[in-house]
Write a protein that holds these residues in place. Structure first.
Motif, PDB file in Angstrom:
ATOM      1  N   ILE A   6     -32.206  44.982  33.164  1.00 12.86           N
ATOM      2  CA  ILE A   6     -32.477  45.364  34.552  1.00 12.86           C
ATOM      3  C   ILE A   6     -32.387  44.194  35.519  1.00 12.86           C
ATOM      4  O   ILE A   6     -32.560  44.376  36.725  1.00 12.86           O
ATOM      5  CB  ILE A   6     -33.873  46.011  34.672  1.00 12.86           C
ATOM      6  CG1 ILE A   6     -34.956  45.030  34.227  1.00 12.86           C
ATOM      7  CG2 ILE A   6     -33.927  47.317  33.873  1.00 12.86           C
ATOM      8  CD1 ILE A   6     -36.374  45.543  34.435  1.00 12.86           C
ATOM      9  N   GLY A   7     -32.116  43.003  35.033  1.00 12.86           N
ATOM     10  CA  GLY A   7     -32.040  41.852  35.912  1.00 12.86           C
ATOM     11  C   GLY A   7     -33.407  41.274  36.213  1.00 12.86           C
ATOM     12  O   GLY A   7     -34.396  41.556  35.538  1.00 12.86           O
ATOM     13  N   MET A  19     -27.717  34.547  39.514  1.00 16.14           N
ATOM     14  CA  MET A  19     -28.488  33.616  40.346  1.00 16.14           C
ATOM     15  C   MET A  19     -29.720  33.127  39.582  1.00 16.14           C
ATOM     16  O   MET A  19     -30.816  33.004  40.125  1.00 16.14           O
ATOM     17  CB  MET A  19     -28.921  34.266  41.658  1.00 16.14           C
ATOM     18  CG  MET A  19     -27.795  34.752  42.531  1.00 16.14           C
ATOM     19  SD  MET A  19     -27.022  33.404  43.447  1.00 16.14           S
ATOM     20  CE  MET A  19     -25.967  34.346  44.550  1.00 16.14           C
ATOM     21  N   ALA A  20     -29.544  32.853  38.296  1.00 11.88           N
ATOM     22  CA  ALA A  20     -30.663  32.451  37.445  1.00 11.88           C
ATOM     23  C   ALA A  20     -30.281  31.240  36.614  1.00 11.88           C
ATOM     24  O   ALA A  20     -30.452  31.204  35.400  1.00 11.88           O
ATOM     25  CB  ALA A  20     -31.064  33.613  36.539  1.00 11.88           C
ATOM     26  N   THR A  21     -29.763  30.203  37.277  1.00 10.08           N
ATOM     27  CA  THR A  21     -29.316  29.004  36.577  1.00 10.08           C
ATOM     28  C   THR A  21     -30.487  28.114  36.161  1.00 10.08           C
ATOM     29  O   THR A  21     -30.328  27.236  35.302  1.00 10.08           O
ATOM     30  CB  THR A  21     -28.383  28.167  37.460  1.00 10.08           C
ATOM     31  OG1 THR A  21     -29.116  27.675  38.586  1.00 10.08           O
ATOM     32  CG2 THR A  21     -27.193  28.996  37.946  1.00 10.08           C
ATOM     33  N   GLU A  79     -22.985  34.406  32.732  1.00  3.83           N
ATOM     34  CA  GLU A  79     -23.849  35.511  33.149  1.00  3.83           C
ATOM     35  C   GLU A  79     -25.088  35.004  33.874  1.00  3.83           C
ATOM     36  O   GLU A  79     -25.517  35.608  34.871  1.00  3.83           O
ATOM     37  CB  GLU A  79     -24.255  36.366  31.953  1.00  3.83           C
ATOM     38  CG  GLU A  79     -25.002  37.627  32.356  1.00  3.83           C
ATOM     39  CD  GLU A  79     -25.177  38.612  31.232  1.00  3.83           C
ATOM     40  OE1 GLU A  79     -25.686  39.720  31.496  1.00  3.83           O
ATOM     41  OE2 GLU A  79     -24.815  38.292  30.072  1.00  3.83           O
ATOM     42  N   ASN A  80     -25.686  33.893  33.435  1.00  4.69           N
ATOM     43  CA  ASN A  80     -26.821  33.317  34.162  1.00  4.69           C
ATOM     44  C   ASN A  80     -26.447  33.009  35.605  1.00  4.69           C
ATOM     45  O   ASN A  80     -27.227  33.253  36.535  1.00  4.69           O
ATOM     46  CB  ASN A  80     -27.286  32.010  33.508  1.00  4.69           C
ATOM     47  CG  ASN A  80     -27.810  32.151  32.104  1.00  4.69           C
ATOM     48  OD1 ASN A  80     -27.745  31.204  31.319  1.00  4.69           O
ATOM     49  ND2 ASN A  80     -28.319  33.328  31.745  1.00  4.69           N
ATOM     50  N   THR A  81     -25.262  32.459  35.779  1.00  7.70           N
ATOM     51  CA  THR A  81     -24.822  32.041  37.113  1.00  7.70           C
ATOM     52  C   THR A  81     -24.556  33.256  37.988  1.00  7.70           C
ATOM     53  O   THR A  81     -24.896  33.268  39.182  1.00  7.70           O
ATOM     54  CB  THR A  81     -23.574  31.155  37.002  1.00  7.70           C
ATOM     55  OG1 THR A  81     -23.810  30.139  36.026  1.00  7.70           O
ATOM     56  CG2 THR A  81     -23.249  30.491  38.328  1.00  7.70           C
ATOM     57  N   ALA A 101     -32.085  31.939  33.163  1.00  8.35           N
ATOM     58  CA  ALA A 101     -32.307  33.375  32.938  1.00  8.35           C
ATOM     59  C   ALA A 101     -33.749  33.801  33.168  1.00  8.35           C
ATOM     60  O   ALA A 101     -34.098  34.941  32.848  1.00  8.35           O
ATOM     61  CB  ALA A 101     -31.858  33.795  31.540  1.00  8.35           C
ATOM     62  N   THR A 102     -34.571  32.949  33.773  1.00 12.32           N
ATOM     63  CA  THR A 102     -35.976  33.313  33.969  1.00 12.32           C
ATOM     64  C   THR A 102     -36.394  33.386  35.434  1.00 12.32           C
ATOM     65  O   THR A 102     -37.400  34.029  35.749  1.00 12.32           O
ATOM     66  CB  THR A 102     -36.899  32.320  33.261  1.00 12.32           C
ATOM     67  OG1 THR A 102     -36.717  31.007  33.821  1.00 12.32           O
ATOM     68  CG2 THR A 102     -36.628  32.289  31.764  1.00 12.32           C
TER      69      THR A 102
END
Length: 595
Positions: free
Chosen positions: A512-513, A355-357, A350-352, A401-402
């Motif tokens: 919400i992303g 676009m939050a790797t 899900e992180n990938t 995720a940040t």
């Protein structure tokens, strides 16, 4: 992947493939054109039409279409058509060449791949059996053949004139150049010269007109195609009803249909097609070319570019999460030995997808995607090259995720990880064909263009995942409608993970992303969202999910059920005119759909 002639501002838009640029003016790239001009023959139905066409300048695209009132074909033909040494021997006129393909590819740019395909005829319908994107040995071009028409040629008794949509797509990318192929044939195996013309594309960095003729060998024979024709007619029957875009203003007074897209600075010369779906009706423009409307607009091959990040990467993840609820929290390093390094540990599926790797060089919007190294990844031919770069180039900068940082290479890693997970549970399954094409697209009666994705040219034959799908306009709007308005259900049964789909479409306030380059933009599970409240005067936030692709592609899914899209290649990503039209049809400020 970033032409130097595009301004820094446009480069940023190009690299992120999204719509923050709706708030900014866009620079237009310079183009060049050669001055070749020759005489155009007057009669497209003359016996020498095919030969004359190859020696002429650009013709009107209507000359390649079955004319109104054409006679029904007197024969039912099937067999094999082969074109010998096809090339643009009539003319080749470049309008834009940001990468200098003319120099880097050389003479092969003017030569088409070898063309040999079986076809069958039923009434006036002519069906090439080799539909979809056809891989080839050509160093640059792949082929796309679509169903066309056949009719009697009044100039020669016993001969039929055939015409089919005929497109070229770049081998390592998704740029698509649309043309038409035509030839004459008879029952005795006679064939005329084949003629072809290309006068439009969806490709910002390489644009040209090309035309020519080639000797055609027609080998008559029985070609069994009952199943293919049945699928063709089922697909046509499931297309949304189409009305001219201008009629939108008649059916919904107050809508400014004539200024859709153009009011946002999207030039007609850069537009392939645009439209809006309202209450199950597809209001669509012509398919524009530099030689008049494309004669097979229904069948036009459209590249999705990064819309595939939504329609391939995201939908495949949501489908697999529905079947395997543990999927989204699997780590990349546990699935891919190539990514088993410190900076991939703890990074989930899900992180990938988000676009939050946490892995990047620069968090400045577009810097990483625009780098020369990332450009080389995009155009690499093999799975090993792509995955080696995608796993190793970007280093850990922050906690997963940040932080949103846009990388097409991350979506490639995601595709490889999904395939690895699938192999553990279904060893012979292919991520695209098994999870999407067979399980979903065929049930939705989408076109054969979606039977496969672009793939690497090696034994792995790995799908690009984040780019490389080709669709008809009807495929695109029906998929958007299926996701946004039907909750991804087929025959009343859920096909996708409900929670992830709700979050993807901004319908779950607890998921919400991440902010994506602007406070007005979000990215979640492979889908963008734009806060349209200020632009429409809404008192509270109005998040509109959308899909976006490089060159200038937007598919917006409004909360009142309206779908708006445009396909273009001028690097303009505005869609205020679409928001205003949707708002005029049904006020958006209080719309709050739920899955």
């Amino acid at each position: 992947m970033y032409p130097e002639s595009i301004s820094d501002q446009s480069r940023w838009c190009f690299s992120l493939f999204f719509t923050l640029c709706s708030l900014l003016p866009m620079a237009q790239a310079d183009t060049t054109v050669d001055s070749t001009k020759t005489t155009i023959p007057a009669d497209p139905n003359s016996a020498s039409f095919a030969t004359e066409l190859g020696n002429a300048s650009l013709r009107s695209m209507r000359d390649f279409a079955m004319p109104p009132g054409a006679r029904a074909p007197k024969t039912r033909l099937s067999g094999m058509l082969t074109l010998e040494s096809p090339r643009f021997n009539g003319g080749f006129r470049i309008w834009a060449d940001y990468y200098n393909r003319e120099l880097s590819v050389g003479a092969m740019l003017h030569e088409l791949p070898n063309i040999s395909f079986q076809f069958s005829q039923q009434g006036s319908d002519l069906l090439p059996l080799a539909e979809g994107v056809q891989r080839s040995s050509h160093p640059y071009w792949e082929l796309i053949l679509q169903p066309g028409k056949v009719w009697s040629d009044p100039s020669d008794q016993g001969w039929s004139l055939a015409s089919i949509p005929f497109s070229l797509q770049e081998r390592a990318g998704n740029c698509t150049h649309n043309g038409v192929l035509t030839w004459r044939m008879n029952n005795e195996g006679g064939a005329s010269q084949a003629s072809y013309q290309f006068s439009s594309e969806t490709c910002g960095y390489f644009q040209f007109d090309g035309w020519g003729t080639a000797p055609a060998l027609f080998t008559a024979g029985t070609v069994e195609a009952k199943a293919q024709f049945r699928r063709l007619y089922e697909h046509r029957g499931n297309r949304l009803p189409v009305r001219p875009l201008d009629q939108l203003a008649e059916d919904y007074p107050g809508v400014d249909a004539k200024n859709l897209a153009t009011a946002d600075g999207i030039a007609k010369k850069d537009t392939t097609v645009l439209g809006m779906v309202v209450n199950g009706v597809h209001y669509r423009s012509d398919c524009f070319t530099r030689a008049g409307p494309y004669p097979y607009c229904d069948a036009l091959a459209i590249p999705t570019y990064s819309v595939a990040k939504s329609l391939f990467a995201a939908v495949a993840t949501l489908r697999m999460q529905h079947v395997y609820p543990q999927l989204s929290q699997q780590t990349i390093s546990s699935l891919l030995p190539e990514c088993d390094s410190e900076h991939w540990r703890g990074v989930t599926i899900e992180n990938t997808l988000d676009m939050a790797t946490g892995n990047y060089v620069s968090a400045v919007a577009g810097d990483d995607e625009a780098s020369e190294e990332h450009e080389n990844f995009i155009f690499a031919d093999t799975h090993r090259e792509k995955l080696t770069f995608a796993c190793n180039y970007f280093q850990r900068q922050t906690t997963p995720a940040t932080q949103f940082v846009y990388h097409t290479s991350d979506t490639y890693v995601l595709g490889a990880a999904l395939q690895a997970f699938l192999n553990k549970h279904e060893p012979k399954a292919d991520l695209y064909r098994s999870v999407l094409a067979t399980s979903l697209w065929r049930k939705l009666e989408l076109s054969p263009l979606l039977d496969d994705s672009k793939r690497t040219y090696d034994e792995a034959s790995h799908s690009f995942t984040g780019y490389g799908l080709t669709v008809e306009a009807d495929d695109l709007v029906r998929l958007a409608d299926w996701l946004a308005n039907h909750g991804g259900h087929i025959a009343g049964q859920a096909q996708l993970d409900k929670a992830m789909l709700s979050a993807s479409l901004q319908r779950d306030p607890t998921d919400i992303g991440l902010t994506a380059g602007s406070e007005a933009l979000r990215y979640n599970n492979g889908f963008w969202a734009f806060n349209a409240a200020d632009s429409l005067g809404c008192p509270t936030p109005l998040w509109v999910p959308f899909m976006s692709g490089v060159s200038g592609i937007t598919v917006a899914m409004f909360p009142n059920g309206v779908i708006y899209y445009y396909i273009s290649d001028g690097y303009v990503f505005r869609w205020q005119s679409g928001r205003e039209a949707a708002h005029q049809i049904t006020p958006l400020c209080d719309s709050a759909p739920a899955l």
